[in-house]
Design a protein around this motif. Structure first.
Motif, PDB file in Angstrom:
ATOM      1  N   MET A   1       0.843  -1.196   0.000  1.00  0.00           N
ATOM      2  CA  MET A   1       0.000   0.000   0.000  1.00  0.00           C
ATOM      3  C   MET A   1       0.883   1.254   0.000  1.00  0.00           C
ATOM      4  O   MET A   1       1.741   1.412   0.857  1.00  0.00           O
ATOM      5  N   LYS A   2       0.654   2.112  -0.985  1.00  0.00           N
ATOM      6  CA  LYS A   2       1.469   3.322  -1.065  1.00  0.00           C
ATOM      7  C   LYS A   2       1.083   4.287   0.052  1.00  0.00           C
ATOM      8  O   LYS A   2      -0.103   4.458   0.322  1.00  0.00           O
ATOM      9  N   LYS A   3       2.064   4.936   0.629  1.00  0.00           N
ATOM     10  CA  LYS A   3       1.772   5.890   1.699  1.00  0.00           C
ATOM     11  C   LYS A   3       1.363   7.228   1.068  1.00  0.00           C
ATOM     12  O   LYS A   3       2.079   7.765   0.216  1.00  0.00           O
ATOM     13  N   ALA A   4       0.200   7.726   1.480  1.00  0.00           N
ATOM     14  CA  ALA A   4      -0.328   8.942   0.861  1.00  0.00           C
ATOM     15  C   ALA A   4      -0.602  10.010   1.908  1.00  0.00           C
ATOM     16  O   ALA A   4      -0.801   9.722   3.094  1.00  0.00           O
ATOM     17  N   ILE A   5      -0.617  11.250   1.462  1.00  0.00           N
ATOM     18  CA  ILE A   5      -0.943  12.376   2.343  1.00  0.00           C
ATOM     19  C   ILE A   5      -1.665  13.452   1.542  1.00  0.00           C
ATOM     20  O   ILE A   5      -1.483  13.557   0.325  1.00  0.00           O
ATOM     21  N   LEU A   6      -2.501  14.211   2.237  1.00  0.00           N
ATOM     22  CA  LEU A   6      -3.264  15.285   1.587  1.00  0.00           C
ATOM     23  C   LEU A   6      -2.899  16.633   2.203  1.00  0.00           C
ATOM     24  O   LEU A   6      -3.005  16.813   3.414  1.00  0.00           O
ATOM     25  N   ILE A   7      -2.474  17.538   1.373  1.00  0.00           N
ATOM     26  CA  ILE A   7      -2.158  18.901   1.815  1.00  0.00           C
ATOM     27  C   ILE A   7      -3.326  19.784   1.382  1.00  0.00           C
ATOM     28  O   ILE A   7      -3.691  19.768   0.199  1.00  0.00           O
ATOM     29  N   TYR A   8      -3.930  20.526   2.301  1.00  0.00           N
ATOM     30  CA  TYR A   8      -5.103  21.304   1.908  1.00  0.00           C
ATOM     31  C   TYR A   8      -5.064  22.742   2.432  1.00  0.00           C
ATOM     32  O   TYR A   8      -4.388  23.040   3.418  1.00  0.00           O
ATOM     33  N   ALA A   9      -5.792  23.591   1.724  1.00  0.00           N
ATOM     34  CA  ALA A   9      -6.096  24.941   2.214  1.00  0.00           C
ATOM     35  C   ALA A   9      -7.539  25.195   1.812  1.00  0.00           C
ATOM     36  O   ALA A   9      -7.908  25.042   0.639  1.00  0.00           O
ATOM     37  N   SER A  10      -8.353  25.504   2.793  1.00  0.00           N
ATOM     38  CA  SER A  10      -9.797  25.625   2.528  1.00  0.00           C
ATOM     39  C   SER A  10     -10.319  26.832   3.294  1.00  0.00           C
ATOM     40  O   SER A  10     -11.130  26.725   4.196  1.00  0.00           O
ATOM     41  N   LYS A  11      -9.828  28.002   2.908  1.00  0.00           N
ATOM     42  CA  LYS A  11      -9.959  29.205   3.720  1.00  0.00           C
ATOM     43  C   LYS A  11     -11.321  29.887   3.651  1.00  0.00           C
ATOM     44  O   LYS A  11     -11.682  30.631   4.547  1.00  0.00           O
ATOM     45  N   HIS A  12     -12.057  29.668   2.556  1.00  0.00           N
ATOM     46  CA  HIS A  12     -13.265  30.471   2.343  1.00  0.00           C
ATOM     47  C   HIS A  12     -14.444  29.938   3.160  1.00  0.00           C
ATOM     48  O   HIS A  12     -14.937  30.630   4.056  1.00  0.00           O
ATOM     49  N   ASP A  41       8.500  17.537   6.111  1.00  0.00           N
ATOM     50  CA  ASP A  41       9.264  16.557   5.333  1.00  0.00           C
ATOM     51  C   ASP A  41       8.302  15.510   4.757  1.00  0.00           C
ATOM     52  O   ASP A  41       7.712  14.728   5.502  1.00  0.00           O
ATOM     53  N   LEU A  42       8.148  15.499   3.428  1.00  0.00           N
ATOM     54  CA  LEU A  42       7.186  14.605   2.772  1.00  0.00           C
ATOM     55  C   LEU A  42       7.865  13.391   2.128  1.00  0.00           C
ATOM     56  O   LEU A  42       7.218  12.646   1.384  1.00  0.00           O
ATOM     57  N   GLN A  43       9.127  13.233   2.395  1.00  0.00           N
ATOM     58  CA  GLN A  43       9.894  12.200   1.705  1.00  0.00           C
ATOM     59  C   GLN A  43       9.303  10.791   1.851  1.00  0.00           C
ATOM     60  O   GLN A  43       9.339   9.995   0.935  1.00  0.00           O
ATOM     61  N   GLU A  44       8.709  10.507   3.008  1.00  0.00           N
ATOM     62  CA  GLU A  44       8.189   9.149   3.252  1.00  0.00           C
ATOM     63  C   GLU A  44       6.902   8.835   2.469  1.00  0.00           C
ATOM     64  O   GLU A  44       6.454   7.696   2.424  1.00  0.00           O
ATOM     65  N   TYR A  45       6.297   9.854   1.852  1.00  0.00           N
ATOM     66  CA  TYR A  45       5.034   9.646   1.132  1.00  0.00           C
ATOM     67  C   TYR A  45       5.283   9.435  -0.352  1.00  0.00           C
ATOM     68  O   TYR A  45       6.077  10.147  -0.957  1.00  0.00           O
ATOM     69  N   GLU A  46       4.544   8.468  -0.922  1.00  0.00           N
ATOM     70  CA  GLU A  46       4.678   8.218  -2.365  1.00  0.00           C
ATOM     71  C   GLU A  46       3.635   8.994  -3.163  1.00  0.00           C
ATOM     72  O   GLU A  46       3.856   9.367  -4.304  1.00  0.00           O
ATOM     73  N   VAL A  47       2.453   9.154  -2.548  1.00  0.00           N
ATOM     74  CA  VAL A  47       1.346   9.840  -3.223  1.00  0.00           C
ATOM     75  C   VAL A  47       0.979  11.082  -2.409  1.00  0.00           C
ATOM     76  O   VAL A  47       0.688  10.990  -1.213  1.00  0.00           O
ATOM     77  N   PHE A 142     -13.089   9.405  -7.557  1.00  0.00           N
ATOM     78  CA  PHE A 142     -11.900   9.815  -8.313  1.00  0.00           C
ATOM     79  C   PHE A 142     -10.657   9.216  -7.651  1.00  0.00           C
ATOM     80  O   PHE A 142      -9.796   8.632  -8.302  1.00  0.00           O
ATOM     81  N   PHE A 143     -10.602   9.352  -6.325  1.00  0.00           N
ATOM     82  CA  PHE A 143      -9.428   8.836  -5.619  1.00  0.00           C
ATOM     83  C   PHE A 143      -9.399   7.306  -5.652  1.00  0.00           C
ATOM     84  O   PHE A 143      -8.317   6.707  -5.748  1.00  0.00           O
ATOM     85  N   ASP A 144     -10.577   6.675  -5.591  1.00  0.00           N
ATOM     86  CA  ASP A 144     -10.637   5.207  -5.734  1.00  0.00           C
ATOM     87  C   ASP A 144      -9.908   4.800  -7.013  1.00  0.00           C
ATOM     88  O   ASP A 144      -9.158   3.833  -7.031  1.00  0.00           O
ATOM     89  N   LYS A 145     -10.156   5.567  -8.067  1.00  0.00           N
ATOM     90  CA  LYS A 145      -9.595   5.206  -9.380  1.00  0.00           C
ATOM     91  C   LYS A 145      -8.087   5.385  -9.426  1.00  0.00           C
ATOM     92  O   LYS A 145      -7.375   4.540  -9.959  1.00  0.00           O
ATOM     93  N   ILE A 146      -7.595   6.486  -8.880  1.00  0.00           N
ATOM     94  CA  ILE A 146      -6.151   6.747  -9.025  1.00  0.00           C
ATOM     95  C   ILE A 146      -5.316   6.063  -7.950  1.00  0.00           C
ATOM     96  O   ILE A 146      -4.120   5.910  -8.101  1.00  0.00           O
ATOM     97  N   TYR A 147      -5.955   5.645  -6.868  1.00  0.00           N
ATOM     98  CA  TYR A 147      -5.184   5.121  -5.731  1.00  0.00           C
ATOM     99  C   TYR A 147      -5.732   3.791  -5.231  1.00  0.00           C
ATOM    100  O   TYR A 147      -4.988   2.855  -4.984  1.00  0.00           O
ATOM    101  N   GLY A 148      -7.064   3.719  -5.110  1.00  0.00           N
ATOM    102  CA  GLY A 148      -7.676   2.562  -4.459  1.00  0.00           C
ATOM    103  C   GLY A 148      -7.658   1.304  -5.290  1.00  0.00           C
ATOM    104  O   GLY A 148      -7.690   0.198  -4.761  1.00  0.00           O
TER     105      GLY A 148
END
Ligand SMILES: Cc1cc2nc3c(=O)[nH]c(=O)nc-3n(C[C@H](O)[C@H](O)[C@H](O)COP(=O)(O)O)c2cc1C
Length: 155
Positions: A1-12, A41-47, A142-148
Motif C-alpha cells: 500500500m502506497k503511503k499517501a498524504i493530503l495537503i489542503y487549504a480551505s480558507k473560504h 518533510d514529505l519524503q516518506e510519502y509516495e502519493v 476519483f481517488f478510488d480510481k487513481i489510488y484505491g
C-alpha cells in the motif's frame, strides 16, 4: 500500500476540506493544513494530494508555496479543488510547480463550492449547497480510481 498524504487549504467556507476529509477518512490518510504548517518533510510519502479553493484562477498561495517548499522530486501527485464557476486551467499553476519537481501527475477532481466573495455576499452567496453529497462522493470515487484500485484483488 502506497503511503499517501493530503495537503489542503480551505480558507473560504471549508468547501474543499469536505472533499479532502472524505478521502482521508476512507483511506486513513493524514492531512496537513497548509495555512498552518509551511515546512514538512514529505519524503516518506509516495502519493501527495494538493487540495484548495480557487482564488483568482489558481490554487491558494499557501498551497503553491507549500508545494514549492516541500514537494520532493519524483512523487505521484493529484489535485482537488472547489470553485465558484467550473472552467479549465485552475490547476495549471500548481501543475507547473509539480512538474518542475518531476512529479507524476495522477489526475485532478474539481467541483463547485459555496462562494460569498465580493458582490455574491449581498445576495447570500452562490452555489449554496456545494459541494453536494454527490460531489463529495465523486471526489472519493476519483481517488478510488487513481489510488484505491491497486487493492482490487484479481483471482
Ligand atoms: C478571494 C476569492 C477569490 C476567488 N476567485 C475565484 C476564481 O477566480 N474562480 C472561481 O471559480 N472561484 C473563485 N472563488 C470562489 C472559491 O474558489 C470557492 O468558493 C471555493 O469553493 C472556496 O473553497 P474553500 O471553502 O475550500 O476555501 C474565489 C473566492 C474568494 C474568497
Amino acid at each position: 500500500m502506497k503511503k499517501a498524504i493530503l495537503i489542503y487549504a480551505s480558507k473560504h467556507h471549508g468547501n474543499t476540506y469536505k472533499l479532502a476529509k472524505a478521502i482521508s477518512e476512507k483511506y486513513e490518510i493524514a492531512m496537513i493544513d497548509a495555512t498552518k504548517e509551511s515546512i514538512v518533510d514529505l519524503q516518506e510519502y509516495e502519493v501527495i494530494g494538493f487540495a484548495s479553493g480557487i482564488d483568482f484562477g489558481k490554487f491558494y498561495e499557501e498551497i503553491e508555496n507549500f508545494a514549492e517548499a516541500n514537494l520532493p522530486i519524483k512523487k505521484e501527485v493529484f489535485f482537488l479543488y472547489t470553485c465558484a464557476m467550473e472552467r479549465k486551467g485552475f490547476t495549471n499553476s500548481i501543475r507547473e510547480i509539480a512538474l518542475k519537481k518531476d512529479a507524476i501527475i495522477l489526475g485532478e477532481y474539481g467541483c463547485k463550492g459555496y462562494n460569498t466573495y465580493g458582490p455574491w455576499k449581498v445576495i447570500g452567496g452562490m452555489n449554496k449547497k456545494h459541494p453536494t453529497e454527490v460531489e463529495v462522493k465523486s471526489a472519493v470515487e476519483f481517488f478510488d480510481k487513481i489510488y484505491g484500485l491497486e487493492f482490487v484483488e484479481v483471482f
